[in-house]
Design a protein around this motif. Structure first.
Motif, PDB file in Angstrom:
ATOM      1  N   LYS B 186       0.829  -1.215   0.000  1.00 50.51           N
ATOM      2  CA  LYS B 186       0.000   0.000   0.000  1.00 50.51           C
ATOM      3  C   LYS B 186       0.864   1.266   0.000  1.00 50.51           C
ATOM      4  CE  LYS B 186      -3.887  -2.152  -0.099  1.00 50.51           C
ATOM      5  NZ  LYS B 186      -3.240  -3.247  -0.854  1.00 50.51           N
ATOM      6  N   THR B 188       2.669   4.187  -1.797  1.00 48.25           N
ATOM      7  CA  THR B 188       2.850   4.943  -3.038  1.00 48.25           C
ATOM      8  C   THR B 188       4.306   5.381  -3.052  1.00 48.25           C
ATOM      9  OG1 THR B 188       0.618   5.753  -2.728  1.00 48.25           O
ATOM     10  CG2 THR B 188       1.895   6.793  -4.443  1.00 48.25           C
ATOM     11  N   LEU B 236      15.291  -0.938   5.062  1.00 43.14           N
ATOM     12  CA  LEU B 236      14.489   0.277   5.174  1.00 43.14           C
ATOM     13  C   LEU B 236      13.010  -0.029   5.408  1.00 43.14           C
ATOM     14  CD1 LEU B 236      14.439   3.354   5.001  1.00 43.14           C
ATOM     15  CD2 LEU B 236      14.153   3.153   2.547  1.00 43.14           C
ATOM     16  N   LEU B 240      10.561  -0.333   8.964  1.00 39.86           N
ATOM     17  CA  LEU B 240       9.495   0.672   9.110  1.00 39.86           C
ATOM     18  C   LEU B 240       8.141   0.016   9.302  1.00 39.86           C
ATOM     19  CD1 LEU B 240      10.404   3.480   6.551  1.00 39.86           C
ATOM     20  CD2 LEU B 240      10.882   3.334   8.978  1.00 39.86           C
ATOM     21  N   LYS B 243       7.937  -1.182  12.727  1.00 42.23           N
ATOM     22  CA  LYS B 243       7.817  -0.088  13.672  1.00 42.23           C
ATOM     23  C   LYS B 243       6.387   0.459  13.697  1.00 42.23           C
ATOM     24  CE  LYS B 243      10.866   3.726  14.912  1.00 42.23           C
ATOM     25  NZ  LYS B 243      10.790   5.121  14.551  1.00 42.23           N
ATOM     26  N   ILE B 245       4.990   2.326  11.314  1.00 44.82           N
ATOM     27  CA  ILE B 245       4.879   3.671  10.724  1.00 44.82           C
ATOM     28  C   ILE B 245       3.784   3.660   9.665  1.00 44.82           C
ATOM     29  CG2 ILE B 245       6.105   5.204   9.140  1.00 44.82           C
ATOM     30  CD1 ILE B 245       8.352   5.264  10.916  1.00 44.82           C
ATOM     31  N   GLY B 246       2.988   4.713   9.682  1.00 46.00           N
ATOM     32  CA  GLY B 246       1.821   4.750   8.798  1.00 46.00           C
ATOM     33  C   GLY B 246       2.177   4.948   7.344  1.00 46.00           C
ATOM     34  N   ILE B 247       1.146   4.794   6.509  1.00 46.29           N
ATOM     35  CA  ILE B 247       1.363   4.830   5.066  1.00 46.29           C
ATOM     36  C   ILE B 247       1.815   6.203   4.589  1.00 46.29           C
ATOM     37  CG2 ILE B 247       0.124   4.702   2.878  1.00 46.29           C
ATOM     38  CD1 ILE B 247       0.890   2.061   4.135  1.00 46.29           C
ATOM     39  N   ILE B 248       1.194   7.253   5.123  1.00 43.67           N
ATOM     40  CA  ILE B 248       1.551   8.591   4.645  1.00 43.67           C
ATOM     41  C   ILE B 248       2.969   8.950   5.086  1.00 43.67           C
ATOM     42  CG2 ILE B 248       1.014  11.041   4.905  1.00 43.67           C
ATOM     43  CD1 ILE B 248      -1.914  10.260   4.791  1.00 43.67           C
ATOM     44  N   ALA B 249       3.326   8.567   6.319  1.00 41.98           N
ATOM     45  CA  ALA B 249       4.690   8.801   6.778  1.00 41.98           C
ATOM     46  C   ALA B 249       5.682   8.041   5.899  1.00 41.98           C
ATOM     47  CB  ALA B 249       4.829   8.375   8.229  1.00 41.98           C
ATOM     48  N   MET B 251       5.237   7.287   2.813  1.00 41.21           N
ATOM     49  CA  MET B 251       5.291   7.969   1.524  1.00 41.21           C
ATOM     50  C   MET B 251       6.302   9.119   1.585  1.00 41.21           C
ATOM     51  SD  MET B 251       2.158   9.785  -0.448  1.00 41.21           S
ATOM     52  CE  MET B 251       0.900   8.663  -0.040  1.00 41.21           C
ATOM     53  N   ILE B 252       6.271   9.843   2.709  1.00 49.12           N
ATOM     54  CA  ILE B 252       7.226  10.953   2.850  1.00 49.12           C
ATOM     55  C   ILE B 252       8.651  10.405   2.978  1.00 49.12           C
ATOM     56  CG2 ILE B 252       7.867  12.928   4.280  1.00 49.12           C
ATOM     57  CD1 ILE B 252       4.903  13.334   4.824  1.00 49.12           C
ATOM     58  N   VAL B 253       8.792   9.260   3.664  1.00 53.93           N
ATOM     59  CA  VAL B 253      10.116   8.626   3.710  1.00 53.93           C
ATOM     60  C   VAL B 253      10.577   8.294   2.295  1.00 53.93           C
ATOM     61  CG1 VAL B 253      11.384   6.590   4.465  1.00 53.93           C
ATOM     62  CG2 VAL B 253       9.815   7.704   6.029  1.00 53.93           C
ATOM     63  N   GLY B 256      11.942  11.321   0.670  1.00 54.36           N
ATOM     64  CA  GLY B 256      13.292  11.583   1.153  1.00 54.36           C
ATOM     65  C   GLY B 256      14.298  10.632   0.531  1.00 54.36           C
ATOM     66  N   PHE B 257      13.911   9.364   0.437  1.00 58.02           N
ATOM     67  CA  PHE B 257      14.791   8.357  -0.142  1.00 58.02           C
ATOM     68  C   PHE B 257      15.059   8.662  -1.620  1.00 58.02           C
ATOM     69  CE2 PHE B 257      15.463   3.807  -1.545  1.00 58.02           C
ATOM     70  CZ  PHE B 257      16.690   3.685  -0.942  1.00 58.02           C
TER      71      PHE B 257
END
Lengths: 331, 446
Positions: B186, B188, B236, B240, B243, B245-249, B251-253, B256-257
């Motif tokens: 899930k 993006t 990576l 995550l 841990k 971590i949610g989907i939107i977070a 996506m922001i990772v 950054g990547f």
């Protein structure tokens, strides 16, 4: 290694026009993402319609400056409505893809050869800031030892930071009003808000418009501060850097985006000039077979990417954020 | 019948504007450019540059091997105000020099009637040059390649269509990778463009640094890409996920990547475009209604084969079924005894391998650049969204539509400098009309 120069250039950048532009853009993103939970990845598009709205009116159509400013802000509102209608009912990542695509469409169109007559092609438009500069009350620049600004920059800074303060004040007032509480509840649980009889779509749209207008203001300040505007000023990286600034300071905090933008540009310029100095000269600190000065300019951008990842993983609430306040995510 | 021999002319105009030495001279000497305006009706070819500022033109016919200079062609220069500045005739080396009085914008026009009979072109016969007296500018640009005979629209359309199918297949590989990863995790993945670039750069490194032939380099690049996918998941994405971590977070990772990888690529590879060692230039073969270079035909065949094998594998094999099961409902798959983490790992490996192949084929098709994949990211997103996010057939269908639209669009009025716009507008429109995509199911869109 001259740490004094590095520090003063970094400080000048943290307080300078670029930081203002990113602060305004990030304030907009804060309304979208921090308070409402909307993933707008096309803030660069809002900035572009703001900057080009002004420039096209003044340069291409020879209209008065104030008309240009109004058109720029209205253009941001219109863009928000056009974007919001199809996507606000969908899941968050669809809005992300639609906004990033729209920003790219705008960037490609304003930079294209075919629209050169209106948008100035790859050179962009310039010469629209004379009215703005004519209002400049200062008769010389400022030099307080560690940092100095030219006369025109000083005027941009005065207007820009005033705008930032007003924007923060507005966001602060709005977010402690009932309206702001509805936004935050939408971020937390959209369905619950809907079941209370609130028109979620309308609230989201209002948030999208408000944040978009802040983005448009950022574009106007960018255009005025460099007295030129071109399509390549609005690449997707602009949006992502604004996100980074927002997340450094902390989303869903009134001053988060402002502090974040200042820290972001302090680090960008500071790290940039550190590596630039470290690779320059006949006997550089870092030998040129490890890093040339062209590569040195890329280190800070690599660090932005890394920083954005690490922030999101280890401290998603930013420096000032409250973890309870910001539950980024949901679905 | 169609004339098969097109006379191709590449006229390369090299415009040189030289600085007056006077600017460097003492202050007593006024830097006055010599306004040498030749008024003779038919100027003779000049072999040496005139004193002062001038526009230098070189005319070469590159349809012959080696390229031959084109002598005896008249060129005229007009200023921005429309004043005739001067004329020049190319000498035996195909060169001409025309003096200009001062800095500014000049238009160089080529007199087509003075071209030799066996050379012609249909591109613009005028060029604009911005002459800067300071700095000794050297401007070089191509005036275009053109055929003597106008190509019929049907043939242009067929060539664009086949080009679009090729491009669609290339982004189809990447889109399938993106769609598989989205389906099972899930996520993006905004760093997906960099996985395309990774495949291309891996091919380049295998080819140039390790000296492998291009075909072997592609195979090696796909293997390296698969390994890269495995590493990414291990170090990576899996931590995550664990841990929580949610989907939107996430996506922001991934953003950054993506930024991180892109500038790492630029750091190591540089900003320029580079070519592989083989198959760089190939003549197009005529296949009746369209023409294709051999390497393009090979790209199409490889892509079709790989896509077919992958889809059959996803439909028939146990792993493929497991992938589709996890994609459909991870919780249910886990409770049915599927090792969801293992399946996701396989998806990352398969997805990045497919995406790496897409990059490798692009490298063969054109050149390698550090942001080639990033430029395609939105087209891949458009393809996947159009077909239906997370569906296998949707990704392929969407890719073909976007690829064809991208190549054929310019024939129907989309300016070719911004041909991405058409595909991106389709992306917005599909969200407006049918957000789940052509083959998607409505419950996916939330």
């Amino acid at each position: 290694m001259d740490f004094g120069t590095i520090f003063s250039s970094a400080l000048a950048s943290a307080l300078g026009p670029t930081a203002i532009v990113y602060a305004l853009a990030a304030i907009g993103l804060n309304v979208h993402f921090g308070y409402t939970g909307l993933l707008n990845f096309g803030q660069a598009g809002f900035m572009a319609v703001g900057g080009f709205g002004l420039a096209v009116c003044v340069v291409t159509y020879d209209l008065p400056f104030i008309v240009g400013i109004l058109v720029a802000l209205i253009a941001a509102v219109v863009l928000a409505i056009i974007l919001g209608v199809p996507t606000l009912r969908l899941r968050a990542d669809y809005l992300a893809i639609a906004t990033i695509a729209t920003a790219e469409i705008l960037r490609l169109i304003v930079g294209a050869v075919e629209t050169k007559d209106v948008f100035g092609g790859s050179n962009g438009l310039s010469g629209f800031a004379s009215t703005f500069n004519g209002l400049n009350p200062y008769d010389r620049g400022i030099d307080i030892g560690i940092i100095s600004y030219r006369r025109s920059d000083l005027w941009t800074l005065t207007v820009g930071w005033t705008l930032v303060i007003l924007a923060c004040l507005l966001v602060w007032l709005l977010m402690r009003s009932p309206w702001g509480r509805v936004l935050r509840s939408i971020r937390e649980d959209e369905d619950a808000v809907r079941s209370l009889g609130k028109n979620v779509f309308a609230y989201k749209m209002q948030a999208l418009v408000l944040g978009g207008v802040f983005g448009g203001m950022g574009g106007i300040v960018l255009a005025l501060s460099q007295n030129n505007i071109k399509g390549s000023d609005f690449s997707t990286n602009v949006t992502f850097y604004a996100y980074t600034a927002l997340l450094i300071g902390g989303a869903a905090r009134v001053l988060g985006p402002v502090i974040g933008a200042m820290i972001f540009w302090f680090l960008m310029t500071g790290i940039g000039s550190f590596f630039s100095q470290a690779t320059r000269g006949s006997d550089p600190l870092i030998p040129s077979d490890i890093m040339t000065d062209t590569q040195a300019s890329l280190v800070r951008l690599i660090l932005v990417g890394l920083g954005l990842m690490l922030l999101m993983i280890y401290r998603p609430q930013g420096i000032f954020g409250d973890r309870k306040e910001l539950a980024i995510d949901a679905r | 019948m169609r004339r098969t021999t097109h006379v191709l002319v590449t006229a390369v105009l090299a415009l040189m504007v030289l600085l007056l030495p006077a600017t460097a001279a003492s202050a007593t000497e006024e830097p006055s450019p010599t306004p040498a305006t030749p008024s003779a009706s038919t100027p003779a070819p000049v072999d040496t540059p005139p004193p002062g500022a001038y526009v230098g033109v070189t005319l070469v016919d590159s349809s012959t091997e080696p390229p031959t200079p084109v002598p005896g062609v008249t060129l005229s220069v007009t200023s921005a105000d429309g004043d005739e500045i001067g004329e020049g005739v190319t000498n035996d080396d195909g060169r001409a020099f025309i003096s200009i009085p001062e800095r500014g914008e000049y238009t160089v026009e080529l007199d087509e009637s003075t071209l030799p009979d066996d050379v012609a072109f249909d591109g613009s016969t005028t060029r604009t040059v911005n002459a800067l007296l300071e700095g000794g500018n050297f401007v070089q640009f191509q005036i275009g390649v053109a055929a003597v005979e106008q190509v019929p629209f049907a043939e242009k359309f067929m060539t664009a269509l086949v080009g679009g199918i090729k491009f669609g297949l290339i982004i189809g590989l990447a889109a399938l990778g993106l769609s598989l990863i989205f389906g099972t995790t899930k996520l993006t993945n905004f760093s997906h463009g960099e996985l395309i670039t990774f495949g291309a750069i891996a091919t380049y490194v295998m080819n140039r640094a390790f000296g492998l032939p291009v075909i072997l380099a592609v195979v090696a690049a796909v293997v390296v890409s698969a390994a890269f996918g495995w590493l990414q998941d291990k170090f990576l994405w899996k931590p995550l996920r664990n841990k929580g971590i949610g989907i939107i977070a996430m996506m922001i990772v991934s953003i950054g990547f993506g930024i991180f990888l892109r500038f790492i690529f630029q750091f190591g590879f540089g900003g320029s475009r580079r070519s592989l060692s083989q198959y760089v230039t190939q003549k197009r073969q005529d296949y009746g209604i369209f023409s294709l270079a051999d390497k393009e035909a090979a790209i199409i065949i490889v892509a079709v084969l790989v896509l077919t094998v992958t889809c059959i594998g996803l439909m028939k094999t146990r792993l493929g079924k497991a992938m589709r099961a996890v994609s459909d409902n991870p919780a249910l798959s886990a409770s049915s005894g599927l090792r969801v983490d293992g399946v996701i790992r396989s998806v990352w490996i398969l997805g990045t391998a497919l995406t790496g192949l897409s990059g490798a084929l692009l490298a063969i098709n054109s050149q390698v650049n550090f942001q080639m994949g990033f430029k395609l990211l939105l087209l891949v997103f458009a393809a996947v969204t159009l077909g239906g996010l997370g569906t296998i057939w949707g990704a392929l269908l969407g890719s073909m539509i976007i690829g064809i639209l991208y190549e054929v669009g310019p024939l129907f009025g989309i300016p070719s400098s911004i041909k991405e716009v058409g595909a991106l507008v389709v992306l917005i429109l599909i969200l407006l009309v049918r957000p789940q995509g052509i083959l998607g199911r409505p419950e996916r869109i939330g």
